[in-house]
Design an enzyme around this catalytic site. Structure first.
Site, short mmCIF file in Angstrom:
data_model
loop_
_atom_site.label_atom_id
_atom_site.label_comp_id
_atom_site.label_asym_id
_atom_site.label_seq_id
_atom_site.Cartn_x
_atom_site.Cartn_y
_atom_site.Cartn_z
N GLU A 128 43.65 -9.12 55.41
CA GLU A 128 43.34 -10.55 55.49
C GLU A 128 43.70 -11.19 54.16
O GLU A 128 43.57 -10.55 53.12
CB GLU A 128 41.84 -10.80 55.73
CG GLU A 128 41.36 -10.42 57.10
CD GLU A 128 40.73 -9.04 57.12
OE1 GLU A 128 40.51 -8.49 56.03
OE2 GLU A 128 40.48 -8.52 58.20
N TYR A 176 53.13 -10.36 51.11
CA TYR A 176 53.03 -9.51 52.30
C TYR A 176 54.20 -9.76 53.26
O TYR A 176 54.73 -8.82 53.86
CB TYR A 176 51.68 -9.73 53.00
CG TYR A 176 50.49 -9.48 52.11
CD1 TYR A 176 50.42 -8.33 51.33
CD2 TYR A 176 49.43 -10.38 52.02
CE1 TYR A 176 49.34 -8.09 50.49
CE2 TYR A 176 48.35 -10.15 51.18
CZ TYR A 176 48.32 -9.01 50.42
OH TYR A 176 47.25 -8.77 49.59
C1 LIG Z 1 49.11 -11.78 44.98
C2 LIG Z 1 49.36 -10.92 43.74
C3 LIG Z 1 48.72 -9.55 43.95
C4 LIG Z 1 50.88 -10.76 43.55
O1 LIG Z 1 51.10 -9.84 42.49
P1 LIG Z 1 52.47 -9.82 41.67
O2 LIG Z 1 52.52 -8.55 40.91
O3 LIG Z 1 52.63 -11.07 40.92
O4 LIG Z 1 53.55 -9.78 42.85
P2 LIG Z 1 55.11 -9.41 42.72
O5 LIG Z 1 55.59 -9.76 41.35
O6 LIG Z 1 55.30 -8.02 43.20
O7 LIG Z 1 55.73 -10.46 43.74
C5 LIG Z 1 56.16 -10.06 45.00
C6 LIG Z 1 56.34 -11.27 45.87
O8 LIG Z 1 55.12 -11.98 46.03
C7 LIG Z 1 55.38 -13.37 46.19
N1 LIG Z 1 54.79 -14.08 45.05
C8 LIG Z 1 54.19 -13.55 43.97
N2 LIG Z 1 53.75 -14.54 43.15
C9 LIG Z 1 54.10 -15.71 43.73
C10 LIG Z 1 53.92 -17.07 43.38
N3 LIG Z 1 53.30 -17.44 42.23
N4 LIG Z 1 54.39 -18.02 44.24
C11 LIG Z 1 55.00 -17.67 45.39
N5 LIG Z 1 55.20 -16.38 45.77
C12 LIG Z 1 54.75 -15.41 44.95
C13 LIG Z 1 56.88 -13.51 46.19
O9 LIG Z 1 57.34 -13.37 47.52
C14 LIG Z 1 57.31 -12.30 45.36
O10 LIG Z 1 58.61 -11.89 45.64
P3 LIG Z 1 59.84 -12.40 44.71
O11 LIG Z 1 59.49 -12.02 43.31
O12 LIG Z 1 61.00 -11.66 45.28
O13 LIG Z 1 59.86 -13.88 44.91
C15 LIG Z 1 48.78 -11.59 42.46
O14 LIG Z 1 49.21 -12.96 42.44
C16 LIG Z 1 47.27 -11.55 42.35
O15 LIG Z 1 46.70 -10.59 41.84
N6 LIG Z 1 46.58 -12.61 42.80
C17 LIG Z 1 45.11 -12.68 42.69
C18 LIG Z 1 44.42 -11.70 43.60
C19 LIG Z 1 44.82 -11.93 45.05
O16 LIG Z 1 44.85 -13.06 45.51
N7 LIG Z 1 45.08 -10.82 45.76
C20 LIG Z 1 45.45 -10.86 47.16
C21 LIG Z 1 44.25 -10.83 48.01
S1 LIG Z 1 44.69 -10.96 49.73
#
Ligand SMILES: CC(C)(COP(=O)(O)OP(=O)(O)OC[C@H]1O[C@@H](n2cnc3c(N)ncnc32)[C@H](O)[C@@H]1OP(=O)(O)O)[C@@H](O)C(=O)NCCC(=O)NCCS
Length: 148
Positions: A105, A117
């Site tokens: 979720e 995702y």
């Molecule tokens: C969601 C989260 C885990 C992503 O982690 P991350 O290490 O930055 O992700 P990645 O660098 O591997 O990014 C992978 C993809 O995610 C998406 N993404 C990541 N950050 C993004 C942003 N700021 N805006 C839009 N898309 C984003 C993109 O599709 C990206 O692919 P791309 O780099 O080819 O565009 C991070 O933002 C986080 O920890 N957020 C707070 C906790 C949270 O909300 N967890 C999810 C609970 S459901």
């Protein structure tokens, strides 16, 4: 930037709890994290850079399904592919564990997470109204089929 992805152990609990506090409005306590590490149905892994735990994720195995519990990366390490590394590794784990479908979720407004995702082939399969608190918000339910 060298990133090591490995299983979480009890010595990581303080750092995981710190990430929880930074990333979520209702963070998991150290006690809850410890319980999760003892849960035989759960698998938790983390990403390490220069000895620092910068992100982690977890999944429960329920029959032949994977239920992702948490994914989080410290703000200063985001957009560097770390969550992607964690999810790729988790998909490999699923393939070795007879897990055929994975679900999770996400908050409706959490576009970073939803895009992440979707990049891995998760598709929206409905909503759980008012699933989250602090603030109250609906959840998007997502599923991905794991090709064995
Ligand atoms: C969601 C989260 C885990 C992503 O982690 P991350 O290490 O930055 O992700 P990645 O660098 O591997 O990014 C992978 C993809 O995610 C998406 N993404 C990541 N950050 C993004 C942003 N700021 N805006 C839009 N898309 C984003 C993109 O599709 C990206 O692919 P791309 O780099 O080819 O565009 C991070 O933002 C986080 O920890 N957020 C707070 C906790 C949270 O909300 N967890 C999810 C609970 S459901």
């Amino acid at each position: 930037m060298e990133v090591e992805v490995r299983e979480i152990s009890f010595s990581d609990i303080d750092e995981v709890a710190e990430i929880e506090k930074i990333c979520f409005s209702i963070p998991w306590s150290k006690e809850l994290i410890a319980q999760e590490l003892l849960n035989k149905m759960a698998y938790y892994q983390c990403a390490i850079i220069d000895g620092k735990l910068v992100g982690y994720m977890g999944m429960w195995k329920i029959c032949d399904e994977g239920h992702i519990t948490n994914v989080a990366v410290l703000p200063e390490y985001r957009k560097k592919g770390i969550a992607s590394m964690l999810i790729s590794k988790m998909i490999e784990v699923c393939k070795c564990s007879e897990i055929y479908n994975v679900t999770l979720e996400a908050r409706e407004s959490n576009l970073e997470a939803i895009h992440l995702y979707e990049k891995f082939g998760f598709e929206s399969a409905g909503k759980r109204p008012n699933y989250y608190q602090k603030p109250t918000e609906s959840a998007v339910i997502m599923w991905k089929k794991i090709e064995q």
